[in-house]
Design a protein around this motif. Structure first.
Motif, PDB file in Angstrom:
ATOM      1  N   ARG A 265       0.854  -1.216   0.000  1.00 30.17           N
ATOM      2  CA  ARG A 265       0.000   0.000   0.000  1.00 30.17           C
ATOM      3  C   ARG A 265       0.872   1.241   0.000  1.00 30.17           C
ATOM      4  O   ARG A 265       0.613   2.185  -0.757  1.00 30.17           O
ATOM      5  N   ALA A 266       1.932   1.237   0.805  1.00 26.84           N
ATOM      6  CA  ALA A 266       2.810   2.417   0.826  1.00 26.84           C
ATOM      7  C   ALA A 266       3.488   2.624  -0.520  1.00 26.84           C
ATOM      8  O   ALA A 266       3.600   3.757  -1.024  1.00 26.84           O
ATOM      9  N   GLU A 267       3.944   1.521  -1.130  1.00 23.11           N
ATOM     10  CA  GLU A 267       4.612   1.633  -2.444  1.00 23.11           C
ATOM     11  C   GLU A 267       3.657   2.144  -3.512  1.00 23.11           C
ATOM     12  O   GLU A 267       4.035   2.960  -4.373  1.00 23.11           O
ATOM     13  N   ASP A 268       2.391   1.679  -3.488  1.00 20.83           N
ATOM     14  CA  ASP A 268       1.386   2.134  -4.471  1.00 20.83           C
ATOM     15  C   ASP A 268       1.122   3.633  -4.306  1.00 20.83           C
ATOM     16  O   ASP A 268       1.014   4.390  -5.304  1.00 20.83           O
ATOM     17  N   LEU A 269       1.007   4.085  -3.075  1.00 21.23           N
ATOM     18  CA  LEU A 269       0.760   5.503  -2.828  1.00 21.23           C
ATOM     19  C   LEU A 269       1.957   6.339  -3.262  1.00 21.23           C
ATOM     20  O   LEU A 269       1.804   7.453  -3.808  1.00 21.23           O
ATOM     21  N   ILE A 270       3.153   5.831  -2.999  1.00 22.31           N
ATOM     22  CA  ILE A 270       4.356   6.557  -3.429  1.00 22.31           C
ATOM     23  C   ILE A 270       4.399   6.701  -4.935  1.00 22.31           C
ATOM     24  O   ILE A 270       4.734   7.782  -5.470  1.00 22.31           O
ATOM     25  N   LYS A 271       4.029   5.613  -5.648  1.00 17.30           N
ATOM     26  CA  LYS A 271       3.998   5.687  -7.130  1.00 17.30           C
ATOM     27  C   LYS A 271       2.993   6.742  -7.600  1.00 17.30           C
ATOM     28  O   LYS A 271       3.234   7.511  -8.539  1.00 17.30           O
ATOM     29  N   THR A 312      -6.266  16.095  -8.915  1.00 16.51           N
ATOM     30  CA  THR A 312      -5.302  15.486  -7.977  1.00 16.51           C
ATOM     31  C   THR A 312      -6.021  15.097  -6.686  1.00 16.51           C
ATOM     32  O   THR A 312      -7.092  15.616  -6.380  1.00 16.51           O
ATOM     33  N   ARG A 313      -5.397  14.136  -5.957  1.00 16.59           N
ATOM     34  CA  ARG A 313      -5.982  13.659  -4.690  1.00 16.59           C
ATOM     35  C   ARG A 313      -5.662  14.613  -3.567  1.00 16.59           C
ATOM     36  O   ARG A 313      -4.616  15.246  -3.559  1.00 16.59           O
ATOM     37  N   ASP A 314      -6.589  14.598  -2.596  1.00 16.95           N
ATOM     38  CA  ASP A 314      -6.341  15.365  -1.373  1.00 16.95           C
ATOM     39  C   ASP A 314      -5.510  14.470  -0.441  1.00 16.95           C
ATOM     40  O   ASP A 314      -6.040  13.602   0.245  1.00 16.95           O
ATOM     41  N   VAL A 318      -4.669  11.095   3.579  1.00 10.60           N
ATOM     42  CA  VAL A 318      -4.098   9.786   3.226  1.00 10.60           C
ATOM     43  C   VAL A 318      -2.937   9.470   4.174  1.00 10.60           C
ATOM     44  O   VAL A 318      -2.065  10.323   4.382  1.00 10.60           O
ATOM     45  N   GLU A 319      -2.930   8.213   4.724  1.00 13.66           N
ATOM     46  CA  GLU A 319      -1.827   7.772   5.588  1.00 13.66           C
ATOM     47  C   GLU A 319      -1.671   6.254   5.506  1.00 13.66           C
ATOM     48  O   GLU A 319      -2.605   5.531   5.128  1.00 13.66           O
ATOM     49  N   VAL A 320      -0.495   5.791   5.846  1.00 12.99           N
ATOM     50  CA  VAL A 320      -0.227   4.343   5.933  1.00 12.99           C
ATOM     51  C   VAL A 320       0.212   4.050   7.361  1.00 12.99           C
ATOM     52  O   VAL A 320       1.242   4.560   7.812  1.00 12.99           O
ATOM     53  N   ARG A 321      -0.573   3.250   8.053  1.00 20.57           N
ATOM     54  CA  ARG A 321      -0.250   2.913   9.439  1.00 20.57           C
ATOM     55  C   ARG A 321       0.556   1.613   9.508  1.00 20.57           C
ATOM     56  O   ARG A 321       0.304   0.692   8.732  1.00 20.57           O
ATOM     57  N   PRO A 322       1.508   1.540  10.436  1.00 16.61           N
ATOM     58  CA  PRO A 322       2.235   0.265  10.620  1.00 16.61           C
ATOM     59  C   PRO A 322       1.247  -0.851  10.985  1.00 16.61           C
ATOM     60  O   PRO A 322       0.259  -0.611  11.682  1.00 16.61           O
ATOM     61  N   PRO A 323       1.505  -2.071  10.539  1.00 21.40           N
ATOM     62  CA  PRO A 323       0.572  -3.169  10.847  1.00 21.40           C
ATOM     63  C   PRO A 323       0.546  -3.460  12.348  1.00 21.40           C
ATOM     64  O   PRO A 323       1.547  -3.347  13.031  1.00 21.40           O
ATOM     65  N   SER A 324      -0.616  -3.821  12.822  1.00 23.91           N
ATOM     66  CA  SER A 324      -0.757  -4.182  14.241  1.00 23.91           C
ATOM     67  C   SER A 324      -0.647  -5.704  14.388  1.00 23.91           C
ATOM     68  O   SER A 324      -1.329  -6.455  13.701  1.00 23.91           O
TER      69      SER A 324
END
Length: 541
Positions: A265-271, A312-314, A318-324
């Motif tokens: 998910r983080a990599e997709d958002l970065i792209k 463009t997206r707001d 948008v955030e990526v949380r560490p897995p629990s």
């Protein structure tokens, strides 16, 4: 060893008493020569003093003088010759006490003289009347040990009280009131006893050889049992270790999957962000170039395309949380526990039951211990509530508070196993009890007070302890097997029909005889009227 033979005559140089070469020769007034020791000993044993050769009598004991010439000559002869050939003493034989040169083998010992004689020196005992009365026996060493140390008399009797040899004077002094018998009589008694013991010895030897064989067989069987248990245990633990390894892999996989999902998910958002940056950078470049053109037509035509920026997206939301991973390990362990429980249920209780059933004992109920309402079958195998109190003799072994009964047989070591049918009963209580169990009072019965038992009342199933151990109900429980290893301190219970283990009390301390214990409880209006039955063991393959 053989003695040398002389090659020339020795008659004039030998004593006529000992027949040996003269030793300190003396001459009598009648002209005959003898060893001083020989003639002195000879006269000591005679009433009259006479010459052993010519029998001349002397009024008084002659004063003997050494024959110097003969003594010197005898000494010279003794250095070159030996006495007549006869058997010489070997290390294991008794030597002659009279021989002064090479000692010869004794052929007899005199219990009067306390001297052992070779054949030559025994001759006076065979010729002289007084000596013929002496008691001669087979040669023996240490004749002085046959004399009483206190009275210097021959040990001829045996004291049966103190079991010692005594002389005649001892019987009127130290052993006056003791029964005594001749040595021969006691010898015959002891010989008979010795013969009996000798006859018993082969039997005892055989018994001990048999015991050695039994012990070796036990060791061999124990080794086989140990190998089998180790092999079986190895299989079980391998399976359990496999379950643990599988659980660990699944847990690791769960954590890795969560991490992988978060990373993707983080990599997709970065792209996506990088793409927007690229689009905005291109638009910014176009705007900058357009702002510097002076071509009115081109400016107006291009401006139309730059008027509305691309959507463009707001990104502020948008955030990526560490897995629990909270609870992941717990869920994995819970699943592992469930799997282990399933594996435990697969353990072959049937094989364990077969092993303990080999220790079956034949027990019967003891009516002297039975609660007064209980009825026992004639064969002593069944017990049930008779519905009424019976007038019975007061017996210290009898239970008077609980509806219990013990068996006649008890066990103080080793292992034993028995089975009790509980079919059709709604209440029952059974196990083992120590001998000193309180049979008259209301003492709480637990292992501490001497009772190791299962207790079933309607839908409650317990091992009685402090606190009680609640057991899962077993559907259609019909027969209970009870196994005790006295030395190991173990009491185990089994569902015989299902052939599974119910419960084990371990680390028990047994210091008294143990008795199988049965309690059928009372019956009311027909319920719980079925008996408890001690059943024969059916060892199925």
């Amino acid at each position: 060893m053989a003695c040398a033979n002389t090659s020339w005559s020795e008659e004039n140089f030998s004593c006529s008493i000992c027949l040996d070469v003269f030793n300190s020769p003396v001459t009598t007034t009648c002209g005959h020569n003898f060893c001083r020791t020989c003639i002195t000993k000879f006269w000591d044993e005679q009433v009259q003093y006479k010459c052993p050769v010519c029998n001349k009598l002397f009024n008084t004991r002659p004063d003997l003088q050494v024959n110097t010439f003969l003594s010197e000559l005898a000494a010279q002869i003794r250095t070159t010759v030996r006495v007549k050939e006869q058997p010489c003493v070997e290390p294991a034989e008794v030597p002659c006490d009279v021989c002064t040169g090479t000692q010869q083998k004794a052929v007899k010992s005199c219990l009067v003289c306390l001297i052992s004689y070779c054949q030559t020196h025994l001759e006076p005992h065979q010729r002289v009347a007084g000596l013929k009365k002496h008691r001669l026996v087979e040669p023996m060493d240490r004749l002085e040990d046959r004399m009483c140390k206190k009275h210097d008399r021959l040990l001829e009797l045996f004291c049966q009280t103190e079991q010692v040899c005594v002389c005649l004077l001892c019987t009127v002094t130290d052993h006056k009131s003791h029964p005594v018998v001749p040595l021969k009589e006691e010898y015959e008694v002891k010989t008979a006893q010795l013969g009996k013991r000798g006859a018993e010895a082969p039997q005892k030897i055989q018994e001990r050889k048999q015991k050695i064989k039994e012990l070796k067989d036990t060791v061999e069987l124990s080794n086989k049992d140990a190998d089998r248990e180790i092999a079986h245990g190895g299989q079980v633990f391998t399976a359990l270790i496999g379950c643990v390894e599988k659980g660990r892999e699944e847990f690791n996989q769960t954590v890795k999957e969560k991490l992988k999902s978060t990373v993707k998910r983080a990599e997709d958002l970065i792209k996506e962000l990088e793409q927007e940056i690229e689009d905005l950078t291109n638009r910014s470049s176009k705007v900058k170039r357009l702002s510097h053109t002076e071509d009115h037509l081109h400016f107006l035509q291009t401006f139309r395309s730059l008027k509305d920026p691309p959507p463009t997206r707001d990104w502020t939301t948008v955030e990526v949380r560490p897995p629990s991973y909270v609870g992941a390990l717990r869920r994995s362990l819970d699943q592992l526990e469930e799997t282990l429980n399933k594996e435990m249920k697969k353990l072959p209780d049937d094989a364990e039951l077969k092993r303990v059933q080999k220790y079956e004992v034949d027990v019967t109920l003891d009516p002297d211990t039975a609660y007064p309402r209980l009825i026992l079958s004639e064969d002593g195998k069944q017990v049930h509530d008779g519905g009424g109190w019976k007038e019975l003799p007061d017996n210290p072994k009898r239970f008077i508070y609980h509806t219990c009964v013990l068996t006649r047989q008890s066990f103080s070591s080793g292992r034993f196993y028995f089975e009790v049918q509980v079919k059709d009963k709604t209440l029952w209580w059974l196990g083992v009890a120590r001998e000193s169990i309180d049979r008259k009072g209301v003492t709480e019965w637990t292992p501490e007070t001497g009772l190791w038992t299962l207790w079933y009342v309607n839908d409650v199933f317990l091992f009685i302890d402090n606190p009680d151990v609640h057991l899962p109900l077993r559907a259609e429980l019909q027969k209970v097997g009870v196994f005790v290893d006295y030395d190991e301190g173990l009491v185990s219970f089994y569902d015989v029909e299902a052939r599974v283990h119910i419960y084990s009390a371990t680390g028990c301390t047994f210091t008294e005889p143990l008795y199988p214990f049965l309690c059928p409880w009372l019956h009311r209006e027909g319920t719980n009227s079925a008996p408890l039955i001690i059943s024969p063991v059916n060892q199925t393959d």
